[in-house]
Design a protein around this motif. Structure first.
Motif, PDB file in Angstrom:
ATOM      1  N   THR A  64       0.845  -1.193   0.000  1.00 46.63           N
ATOM      2  CA  THR A  64       0.000   0.000   0.000  1.00 46.63           C
ATOM      3  C   THR A  64       0.879   1.242   0.000  1.00 46.63           C
ATOM      4  O   THR A  64       2.073   1.179   0.322  1.00 46.63           O
ATOM      5  CB  THR A  64      -0.866   0.052   1.260  1.00 46.63           C
ATOM      6  OG1 THR A  64       0.013   0.179   2.362  1.00 46.63           O
ATOM      7  CG2 THR A  64      -1.695  -1.212   1.391  1.00 46.63           C
ATOM      8  N   GLY A 113       0.742   3.542   2.104  1.00 47.22           N
ATOM      9  CA  GLY A 113       1.134   3.778   3.490  1.00 47.22           C
ATOM     10  C   GLY A 113       2.425   3.068   3.838  1.00 47.22           C
ATOM     11  O   GLY A 113       3.336   3.645   4.448  1.00 47.22           O
ATOM     12  N   PHE A 114       2.486   1.794   3.446  1.00 45.20           N
ATOM     13  CA  PHE A 114       3.695   1.043   3.782  1.00 45.20           C
ATOM     14  C   PHE A 114       4.900   1.560   3.018  1.00 45.20           C
ATOM     15  O   PHE A 114       6.001   1.681   3.561  1.00 45.20           O
ATOM     16  CB  PHE A 114       3.485  -0.447   3.506  1.00 45.20           C
ATOM     17  CG  PHE A 114       4.720  -1.249   3.774  1.00 45.20           C
ATOM     18  CD1 PHE A 114       5.196  -1.387   5.078  1.00 45.20           C
ATOM     19  CD2 PHE A 114       5.442  -1.810   2.737  1.00 45.20           C
ATOM     20  CE1 PHE A 114       6.350  -2.097   5.332  1.00 45.20           C
ATOM     21  CE2 PHE A 114       6.609  -2.518   2.987  1.00 45.20           C
ATOM     22  CZ  PHE A 114       7.058  -2.663   4.289  1.00 45.20           C
ATOM     23  N   HIS A 120       5.339   4.461   2.123  1.00 43.73           N
ATOM     24  CA  HIS A 120       5.728   5.688   2.811  1.00 43.73           C
ATOM     25  C   HIS A 120       6.662   5.386   3.978  1.00 43.73           C
ATOM     26  O   HIS A 120       7.690   6.044   4.153  1.00 43.73           O
ATOM     27  CB  HIS A 120       4.489   6.436   3.303  1.00 43.73           C
ATOM     28  CG  HIS A 120       4.811   7.764   3.882  1.00 43.73           C
ATOM     29  ND1 HIS A 120       4.785   8.919   3.145  1.00 43.73           N
ATOM     30  CD2 HIS A 120       5.199   8.130   5.127  1.00 43.73           C
ATOM     31  CE1 HIS A 120       5.138   9.925   3.909  1.00 43.73           C
ATOM     32  NE2 HIS A 120       5.387   9.477   5.112  1.00 43.73           N
ATOM     33  N   MET A 121       6.296   4.407   4.736  1.00 42.68           N
ATOM     34  CA  MET A 121       7.099   4.081   5.902  1.00 42.68           C
ATOM     35  C   MET A 121       8.503   3.613   5.494  1.00 42.68           C
ATOM     36  O   MET A 121       9.512   4.045   6.050  1.00 42.68           O
ATOM     37  CB  MET A 121       6.422   3.005   6.732  1.00 42.68           C
ATOM     38  CG  MET A 121       7.151   2.715   8.020  1.00 42.68           C
ATOM     39  SD  MET A 121       6.236   1.565   9.049  1.00 42.68           S
ATOM     40  CE  MET A 121       6.246   0.131   8.015  1.00 42.68           C
TER      41      MET A 121
END
Lengths: 212, 212, 212, 212
Positions: A156, A158-159, A161-162
């Motif tokens: 995703t 989000g991941f 991004h991390m």
DNA sequence: GATGAATGAGCCTTCATTCAT
DNA sequence: TATGAATGAAGGCTCATTCAT
């Protein structure tokens, strides 16, 4: 005195760097900077507009060019034929990264300012902005190449991004930590491999590391 | 017995969190906090001593316990038999990490303060301190287990520092980014696998990612 | 070239004198002074550095010169041939003292500040310092001339200290009390004779006063 | 708790003395005193009314009695037959003065407070008030006895004021300087003779000192 | 353009004093 | 009465910014 005194601007910039690095943007004092540079606060105002203007004058060229180098690197890579991307990735990316490191070390102080002394300025999100760009392109990359290899929907935004945040912070750590450029390059090379492996692991189901 | 007015302390703490988060420690104003909390600055001084005391009162319990949890986690893992460490690593570490995430989300604001608003306080090196601990234990781990698998001397303390910095920043990104706890756990799980893979790659010579 | 506003410095100094004299150094308020002088507190800080700097600016030149005048007077007297000191004492000393009084009255306010409003500043021991100097020289004088006339050992340094303290306070009383300069001179002349008599009495055994 | 806790009042007084002596009245802090005495500021207020009340409670009994002793001494002397005053002066006055010194040393701290820490209180003129009394009586004495011996009009009230100020400051110097009581008495005895001589010199025309 | 004094808002902090408990 | 938290005015001081010279 009608003309800008030669060298004073450089002196101001140098002293400003020192002050900003030592105290951070907010706590830095224009008067201290002016005094150290043997000028007046007024002069700083005519030259730079205001406190943020001074900070920007130091940091903007570097931030802008970094942004441009970084973006270009992403775009260039993105424009390679999708089928070639996987193969090209290693060498091509590393090339770009190494150029970037050269650039960072050529502007060491400015990067330190961007990383550690920019709170309260327009550049307080500098690292985040780089991360966002990288995330965007990584996402495109995955959509382009990834479909063939992704087994599930782990990747995703989000991941990514991390992971990218982690990666970018790792890269910038060489500046924050004050490593010499050769060590930095070696480490970042390793970090790249490290991330590559991690990345592939997730794309392929996550077992690659172990059985090697 | 003169009593503290009920709820005011909580109000002050809440308003202080908000102010510190918005402006950072240095730029935050006690006056603003006092006004927002419908108290006087004097009252803040009787309760907390001074500005840093207020910040500390909010952040110290969490910082201390985090440090303790973190250190214990490292020690526990370190005390497993060397031969078991490799196998245990996954499940055991994840367990500790998940507990930590629970703790972080139970103290979300405090962690945000520690991460993003502590410059100028005793806690400005909070993340660095955690990184240093992790680096120390990782180094020990490598010396204990790594000898069997390391082909060359890539794993210097400097590189570990960089990787750990990246990793820890990745973990904390879930807080900074404001993800919900479930997503955070999922991501961190993935990040762990990701790092595991990267780590193994380097220890084993760095080819694992490709052939998967 | 930014110029100090004409007359403001004088105004500040005047208002500061008034405030310091009325309330003493510690209780005096820079804000009150600034307001009375129609300036800002900030301006006082650019001109004088800080509160003590303002006090010092008013008082230092006078304190320094007084110290110098006083010390020179003592040294000059001390350098007269021992045998002549007794005879010269009257006229010579009075000469010096009268000059000192002229100086004091030419700087009336500053002396009042030094005498009554300097607690909490570097000048809080101004009178004591003068006393110490006078004591030192008096002791030398006694050792030089006194041997011939002292019958016993009454003239300890402790007693000299007391007498000199008394004398000096008497002299300064003309300032504290606000006497006009002519009266002051007359009185101090008398005080000198008074002390001379007292002094001789003790040196000679203590009966001179009575039988005159 | 309904009753005044035994000994706490004494503790407060003791700590207050210390604080006032160290910092002076204005700069002294009630909270510091309360804390040192293990009470509350509130308690100080119920016991003493306010800050000045606390100072007064410490100092008033001593100041009052000193004033009374001093005044009585003056009156007693004044009531001796004019013709006897000259002869009585030495022994009689010394007697009174020695009693006063005993009293001062029996209340050493209180006198130090009156002398050096009373600025900003009702007692800031304590020494001046004593001087004024002495001046008044001295003037009366002179008018009573002096007429016969004064050759000219040197003995104005102004000059007496100056001399008495000097004398009284000399006396109090034993306290300020922290001399032991025996030394103090010896010195003050000498100072008395010293002043006597000076005084007589002026009354008789001012030549006594020289021919001794 | 350069200067640096002036500005006045704002900072953290301390204080004597009050008052509910 | 004792307590000590609350109060809010006031303190010294620093700052970015302005502007007359």
């Amino acid at each position: 005195m009608a003309k800008q005194i030669e060298g004073v601007l450089e002196e101001v910039v140098e002293c400003a760097k020192k002050e900003f690095l030592e105290k951070g943007y907010t706590a830095a004092s224009l008067r201290t900077i002016a005094a150290a540079a043997h000028t007046s606060t007024g002069s700083i105002y005519t030259r730079f507009g205001d406190k943020e203007g001074l900070f920007r004058a130091i940091v903007k060229p570097v931030a802008d060019e970094m942004m441009q180098i970084f973006t270009k690197m992403q775009e260039d890579f993105h424009n390679i034929d999708a089928k070639d991307q996987l193969e090209e990735m290693d060498s091509y990316s590393m090339d770009g990264i190494m150029k970037m490191i050269d650039y960072m070390y050529a502007h060491f102080d400015e990067f330190k300012l961007l990383l550690d002394a920019s709170h309260g300025t327009l550049y307080q999100n500098f690292v985040d902005d780089l991360v966002d760009i990288e995330v965007r392109y990584t996402y495109i990359y995955i959509q382009t190449v990834g479909i063939r290899i992704t087994r599930d929907e782990k990747m995703t935004e989000g991941f990514i991004h991390m992971v990218v945040t982690a990666y970018v912070n790792g890269v910038f750590e060489v500046i924050r930590h004050g490593m010499d450029i050769d060590t930095a390059k070696e480490y970042i090379n390793m970090l790249f491999a490290y991330n590559q492996a991690g990345f592939n692991t997730l794309l392929s189901g996550g077992e690659s590391g172990k059985e090697a």
